[in-house]
Design an enzyme around this catalytic site. Structure first.
Site, short mmCIF file in Angstrom:
data_model
loop_
_atom_site.label_atom_id
_atom_site.label_comp_id
_atom_site.label_asym_id
_atom_site.label_seq_id
_atom_site.Cartn_x
_atom_site.Cartn_y
_atom_site.Cartn_z
N GLU A 63 0.82 -1.21 0.00
CA GLU A 63 0.00 0.00 0.00
C GLU A 63 0.86 1.27 0.00
O GLU A 63 0.58 2.21 -0.72
CB GLU A 63 -0.90 -0.03 1.26
N ASP A 64 1.90 1.27 0.80
CA ASP A 64 2.60 2.52 1.10
C ASP A 64 4.03 2.63 0.58
O ASP A 64 4.71 3.61 0.84
CB ASP A 64 2.64 2.75 2.62
#
Ligand code: MN
Length: 483
Positions: free
Chosen positions: A78-79
């Protein structure tokens, strides 16, 4: 909040899975640190501390190696720039699938609109139906986010706390993770209703101080009663979460002082047969409160919970709830579904009966796919969370929890005394119903009122809640209609 360092994490894991090679755990640790680099949390801490906290919870719940690795890596896709192919090449299919599952859940937005919320829930559960471990990681993630909530803007705090209390805590409950459920609820409770939380916390602390001696005396007394039996056992004190006490006060319209079972003990023994043997001894020694005995061993709850419950009168006349269960039932009660991923010593096979035990959950999730409306879905979610309780919505989407068998009239008084007093009719799900209709979880109830209308005597025949009953009776008595 207890985040371990790398060596502690590995040691805690090896303690329950001694023969499992932990090389991949150290690899996931190093990989996550590197991928998150100098990213920071809102608290100013390194982002990686969050991953470590999630993995620590998963080790505390004694999950398997792929789950803990996925916990360390859960925000990497996600990051960070790492993509799924890279992760698959580094960590293999199983871990990557778990991380992808958690990543998918990140994108579900919470909505205060019931229908959207229900749809999100359905998506979440269907997405994870293949692997419940995804939900468990998500719950560990949510726990840490709740513990560090204070660093976010107030508006966001409210939204996340609300989402936690209405979605994640019930889910933890459904998975039988009662300890976690209590922690999530109390963290959210504190954020949403700080004043009520502080007042209740002070009362509970004060009660524990005064009742500690009583409880200790009772434990000693139980200990003496059981000592001669030759049945192995240990006795634990039990405390309810603040939010569950608060919920009970509101549902039953009682003051804190009137809530009896805030006090309790647990007796843990070895075998099922000994649970019943201990119950026999307890009941000959102390007078049981009529109707208080429930056998969740022969009829387990949907979420696998098993125990014998009975409320007895202690030596000093105080009421104490006693729960009797085996060690295995106790583990399940504390950790729920997660307890079944435990490693057996010497091998790394899953609990042999795990599949069987998870069947009910799978069937339930499969069955969700056939439901037509979000409303039906909400019904199914809320049913049997608490068998003796129904959740009914106001037309504005506010939830009222009522005892099973409650009627629109009980609902009206739960909304407001004046609404109850002037009630002339009710609609449930847009259809007119009689006032003695039995409400079901998920019903949307609209109360029709008329100015100047007053309570009727026959209402007393069918109202269920103490609150409605006392208000009606008070009115009728003042008018001289009843004695
Ligand atoms: Mn996270």
């Amino acid at each position: 909040m207890n985040a371990y360092d790398q060596d502690e994490l590995v040691a805690k894991f090896s303690a329950y899975a001694p023969h499992v090679d932990t090389a991949i755990l150290r690899k996931a640790y190093a990989y996550s640190i590197q991928a998150h680099g100098d990213q920071e949390r809102a608290s100013g801490e390194r982002y990686f501390s969050h991953c470590m906290s999630v993995a620590s919870s998963l080790v505390d719940w004694k999950l398997d190696l792929p789950t803990i690795c996925a916990g360390l890596l859960h925000d990497v896709l996600e990051d960070t720039p790492v993509n799924r192919e890279t992760m698959r090449a580094e960590f293999g299919e199983e871990i990557t699938r778990l991380v992808l599952g958690v990543t998918k859940l990140e994108h579900l937005e919470y909505s205060s609109r019931d229908d959207i919320q229900a749809e999100n829930w359905r998506k979440m559960l269907l997405a994870t139906a293949q692997d419940i471990r995804v939900i468990v990681i998500k719950l560990a993630d949510r726990l840490h986010n709740m513990q560090t909530l204070g660093y976010l803007p107030p508006e966001k705090q409210q939204r996340i706390a609300h989402e936690t209390i209405s979605l994640y805590a019930p889910l933890a409950h459904r998975l039988g993770m009662f300890q976690l459920k209590g922690r999530l609820e109390d963290l959210a409770f504190q954020r949403l209703w700080p004043q009520e939380f502080a007042e209740l916390e002070a009362k509970v602390t004060a009660m524990l101080a005064t009742r500690e001696a009583t409880l200790r005396r009772f434990k000693e007394s139980v200990e003496r009663a059981l000592a001669d039996s030759g049945i192995p056992h240990r006795i634990l004190s039990r405390s309810k979460s603040l939010y569950s006490i608060y919920g009970k006060m509101r549902r039953q319209n009682k003051s804190f002082e009137e809530i009896q079972d805030a006090l309790g003990v647990r007796v843990i023994t070895d075998t099922l047969a000994n649970c019943y043997a201990l119950l026999g001894i307890v009941h000959t020694q102390y007078k049981p409160v009529a109707g208080s005995f429930t056998d969740y061993i022969s009829i387990p709850k949907m979420n696998l919970y098993q125990s014998l419950h009975t409320t007895v009168m202690g030596p000093g006349g105080e009421l104490v709830e006693i729960q009797i269960r085996t060690e295995e039932m106790h583990r399940t009660a504390e950790y729920g579904i997660a307890a079944h991923w435990r490693y057996k010593t010497g091998e790394h096979a899953k609990d042999a009966h795990l599949e069987e035990k998870l069947n009910w959950l799978r069937q339930w999730i499969e069955w969700l796919q056939d439901l037509k409306s979000p409303r039906e879905f909400l019904d199914s979610l809320k049913t049997d969370l608490e068998l003796n309780q129904v959740f009914v919505f106001t037309p504005a989407g506010e939830v009222k929890a009522l005892p099973a068998g409650a009627t629109p009239l009980d609902f009206a008084f739960a909304v407001h005394t004046e609404v109850g007093m002037a009630c002339v009719g009710a609609q449930v799900n847009n259809k007119m119903v009689k006032l003695d209709y039995q409400l079901k979880s998920g019903d949307i109830c609209k109360i029709l009122t008329k100015r100047g209308s007053v309570p009727k005597k026959d209402w007393l025949i069918f109202v269920k809640t103490a609150r409605a009953r006392s208000k009606i009776r008070h009115f009728l008595r003042e008018k001289g209609i009843v004695a």
